[in-house]
Scaffold this motif. Structure first.
Motif, PDB file in Angstrom:
ATOM      1  N   HIS A   4       0.874  -1.180   0.000  1.00  0.00           N
ATOM      2  CA  HIS A   4       0.000   0.000   0.000  1.00  0.00           C
ATOM      3  C   HIS A   4       0.902   1.218   0.000  1.00  0.00           C
ATOM      4  O   HIS A   4       2.099   1.118   0.265  1.00  0.00           O
ATOM      5  CB  HIS A   4      -0.903   0.000   1.238  1.00  0.00           C
ATOM      6  CG  HIS A   4      -0.146  -0.033   2.531  1.00  0.00           C
ATOM      7  ND1 HIS A   4       0.122  -1.187   3.213  1.00  0.00           N
ATOM      8  CD2 HIS A   4       0.452   0.953   3.251  1.00  0.00           C
ATOM      9  CE1 HIS A   4       0.829  -0.911   4.292  1.00  0.00           C
ATOM     10  NE2 HIS A   4       1.060   0.368   4.346  1.00  0.00           N
ATOM     11  N   HIS A   6       2.389   4.058   1.878  1.00  0.00           N
ATOM     12  CA  HIS A   6       2.474   4.421   3.293  1.00  0.00           C
ATOM     13  C   HIS A   6       2.006   5.858   3.486  1.00  0.00           C
ATOM     14  O   HIS A   6       2.340   6.742   2.700  1.00  0.00           O
ATOM     15  CB  HIS A   6       3.918   4.325   3.772  1.00  0.00           C
ATOM     16  CG  HIS A   6       4.484   2.935   3.684  1.00  0.00           C
ATOM     17  ND1 HIS A   6       4.027   1.888   4.439  1.00  0.00           N
ATOM     18  CD2 HIS A   6       5.473   2.435   2.912  1.00  0.00           C
ATOM     19  CE1 HIS A   6       4.724   0.802   4.151  1.00  0.00           C
ATOM     20  NE2 HIS A   6       5.599   1.094   3.213  1.00  0.00           N
ATOM     21  N   CYS A  28       3.983   4.979   9.487  1.00  0.00           N
ATOM     22  CA  CYS A  28       2.821   4.725   8.633  1.00  0.00           C
ATOM     23  C   CYS A  28       1.616   4.358   9.493  1.00  0.00           C
ATOM     24  O   CYS A  28       1.716   3.500  10.365  1.00  0.00           O
ATOM     25  CB  CYS A  28       3.109   3.597   7.643  1.00  0.00           C
ATOM     26  SG  CYS A  28       1.668   3.114   6.672  1.00  0.00           S
ATOM     27  N   THR A  30      -1.001   2.796   8.616  1.00  0.00           N
ATOM     28  CA  THR A  30      -1.598   1.499   8.266  1.00  0.00           C
ATOM     29  C   THR A  30      -0.781   0.330   8.801  1.00  0.00           C
ATOM     30  O   THR A  30      -1.313  -0.579   9.422  1.00  0.00           O
ATOM     31  CB  THR A  30      -1.730   1.361   6.743  1.00  0.00           C
ATOM     32  OG1 THR A  30      -2.447   2.492   6.252  1.00  0.00           O
ATOM     33  CG2 THR A  30      -2.456   0.084   6.365  1.00  0.00           C
ATOM     34  N   CYS A  31       0.530   0.361   8.558  1.00  0.00           N
ATOM     35  CA  CYS A  31       1.327  -0.827   8.894  1.00  0.00           C
ATOM     36  C   CYS A  31       2.372  -0.558   9.970  1.00  0.00           C
ATOM     37  O   CYS A  31       3.050  -1.487  10.408  1.00  0.00           O
ATOM     38  CB  CYS A  31       2.017  -1.365   7.641  1.00  0.00           C
ATOM     39  SG  CYS A  31       3.330  -0.292   7.036  1.00  0.00           S
TER      40      CYS A  31
HETATM   41 ZN   LIG Z   1       2.453   1.342   5.528  1.00  0.00          ZN
END
Ligand SMILES: [Zn+2]
Length: 118
Positions: A4, A6, A28, A30-31
């Motif tokens: 994805h 970041h 990030c 998301t992760c």
């Molecule tokens: Zn990420």
């Protein structure tokens, strides 16, 4: 490509910078990957495509050859490597040595010759 794109959250990770002092690094949302904010930054794949064109012109000027097929194979391998294309986290030096290894595998050119174009 990375899994994805970041996107940095408001959170910061305090990690040592190259000067040894702790500095806030974007993370990030998301992760949780930590962004590389050092001067050793990675480049996007377009930069490496240009490098291959330069190597090709150089080889042709010397009567050698780097074929379109070889360039396609090299670019396909680089583009399909999530780590290589993850410019948010990868170090420029790590990315460059990955590039050298892949180009060597498909061309047999010397490490020092390839590095001279980077
Ligand atoms: Zn990420």
């Amino acid at each position: 490509m990375p899994m994805h794109m970041h996107v940095s959250s408001h959170e910061r990770a305090w990690l040592p910078a190259p000067n040894g002092l702790l500095e806030p690094h974007p993370v990030c949302r998301t992760c949780g990957a930590v962004k590389n904010i050092s001067s050793d930054r990675a480049k996007d794949v377009g930069y490496y495509a240009n490098v291959l064109s330069e190597i090709r012109r150089y080889l042709e000027s010397k009567g050698g050859k780097l074929s379109q097929a070889q360039i396609r194979l090299i670019m396909r391998e680089l583009e399909s490597n999530e780590h290589f294309t993850d410019t948010y986290t990868i170090l420029g030096s790590v990315q460059r040595s990955m590039f050298v290894r892949v180009v060597q595998r498909y061309t047999g050119l010397s490490r020092s010759l390839i590095e001279s174009f980077l």
